[in-house]
Design a protein around this motif. Structure first.
Motif: not given
Lengths: 166, 291
Positions: A50, A138, A140, A142
């Motif tokens: 991540c 990452l 999340r 988004t």
């Protein structure tokens, strides 16, 4: 559990040398957060997927969760706090705030570290190069679009500064 | 699964030289696991798959971190993917290897992960394996008493298994010389770019005018070990390269592999998609050999 031997660790974090006693099984991430007070480095997956724990080790991005603290002995670490300060933020930090490239904020520390390394090496990255550089971080929420735009804007600012200095 | 801690304590040694490392390995053998970049090993330790009583870190041995170009290419096992990418002779001449280092997971893993670690894990999906196979890579293995040199094909034995014996360590990777008529390419298919591959393939072609003088094809994640597709290669050698021939080779590659169903893909899909990947990679290597 048997007690393990502790080893002295000396490490330069954001320009300041710090010392701690650590066990071999302690990750750099754990030592940064729990022994040296650097809780700005976040822990996500713990297995290198991540990028929330990304820091610069001798200028290059690594995942602190997969680095043994002892492997970083005598080395230089830069966390998101070393990139800029509230008084003198890095262009990336300014752009992230201005562009709304932060939602929950959990990925931001690692995201900025990866972006910082990209712009250090290439102040004129293409959109694809930006995506590659942050592929190990990452988000999340988004919110990638705004993150990419913020990095582009910061890159432009940095190029302007380089140009002005000439 | 708690991946936030390394659950088992272990001893940690950090030799400064290759000799010191080999000495320690010869005295402790099976008890020791070597750590290079740590990107695979520490994950395996966190999930409890392995729990070595002792880790021997190579990170202080700078004599294991180099790329030297002389006739072929000699690389120290501690060289990271990022360092390989920055090496002009690799980006210029060993294109397939260059592309493979770019295809490794993420920026952070490319900074941390090492060539030697990638090989010694023995993963059939190791990104660096297919390009090293098409450049006829050799590995030098040393223990406290002697050294031996194996071809990379002999080095890979099975999933997670290599020819390394207890007390031995990988000290060099050597590639054969390439010339300006050599073209190579690497392709990898994963779910997203950060993933391990479902299928990977590397091709190196030596071209003479319109003929394919030499051809080597290697595939990853489709057999117990990264493998050369020799029957497929032989179809192209000495021939004029045409679309129909490339089509034939791509079907042969699909026949030659022995893929399995796993969490990343299925045997059926791998056999199908490898055809398209072979076509594209052969074509690309061929074009590069010409220019």
């Amino acid at each position: 559990m048997s007690k393990t031997k502790l080893y002295p660790l000396k490490i330069n974090i954001n320009g300041v040398w710090k010392k701690a006693k650590v066990a071999p099984e302690e990750s750099l991430l754990k030592v940064l957060r729990e022994k040296l007070g650097h809780t700005e480095v976040k822990e996500g997956c713990g297995k290198g997927d991540c990028g929330a724990c990304a820091v610069l080790l001798n200028g290059k991005p690594v995942n602190a969760c997969l680095t043994l603290a002892l492997q970083a002995d005598q080395q230089k670490v830069v966390t998101v706090k070393g990139i800029g300060t509230p008084d003198r933020p890095h262009p990336l930090q300014e752009s992230f705030v201005k562009r709304g490239a932060i939602q929950c904020g959990f990925c931001t520390a690692g995201m900025l570290v990866s972006a910082k390394n990209l712009l250090d090496e290439n102040p004129n990255p293409s959109r694809d190069e930006i995506k590659k550089a942050i592929s190990g971080n990452l988000c999340r929420c988004t919110g990638y679009k705004k993150i990419i735009e913020a990095i582009e804007e910061a890159a432009q600012k940095i190029r302007q500064t380089i140009y002005d200095k000439r | 699964m708690n991946t936030h801690i390394l659950p088992q304590p272990f001893e940690y040694v950090e030799p400064q030289t290759i000799d010191e490392a080999l000495q320690y390995l010869s005295e402790h053998k099976e008890k020791v696991k070597i750590i290079a970049g740590g990107t695979d090993l520490l994950v395996q330790m966190k999930i409890g798959k392995v729990s070595p009583p002792c880790l021997l870190s190579l990170s202080k041995i700078s004599a294991l971190r180099y790329v030297i170009e002389e006739s072929g290419l000699r690389m120290g096992p501690l060289t990271t993917f990022r360092e390989l990418q920055m090496t002009p002779s690799i980006s210029k001449r060993y294109t397939a290897l260059f592309e493979a280092t770019k295809a490794v997971s993420t920026a952070q893993i490319q900074t941390m992960g090492t060539l030697g670690g990638n090989l010694c894990n023995g993963s059939p999906a190791a990104d660096s394996a297919p390009p090293l196979l098409v450049f006829r890579g050799k590995v030098k293995l040393m223990d406290a008493r002697e050294e031996r040199i194996l071809s990379l094909e002999e080095f890979f034995i099975g999933p997670g298994k290599t020819a390394l014996k207890a007390g031995e360590m990988l000290t060099e990777i050597e590639l054969e010389e390439v010339n300006e008529r050599t073209g190579s390419a690497f392709k990898k298919l994963g779910r997203v770019s950060a993933d391990l591959s479902k299928v990977s393939i590397a091709v190196a072609i030596v071209r003479k005018d319109d003929l394919c003088k030499e051809c080597r094809i290697a595939v990853g994640a489709v057999a117990p070990v990264p493998m050369r597709a020799r029957k497929s290669e032989s179809i192209l050698i000495g021939k004029k390269i045409e679309r129909s021939l490339i089509e034939k080779v791509s079907h042969q590659v699909s026949q030659e592999i022995s893929p399995i169903d796993d969490i990343r893909s299925t045997a059926w899909y791998r056999r199908e998609v490898v055809k398209a990947m072979a076509r594209e990679t052969i074509q690309l290597a061929w074009e590069r050999a010409a220019s």
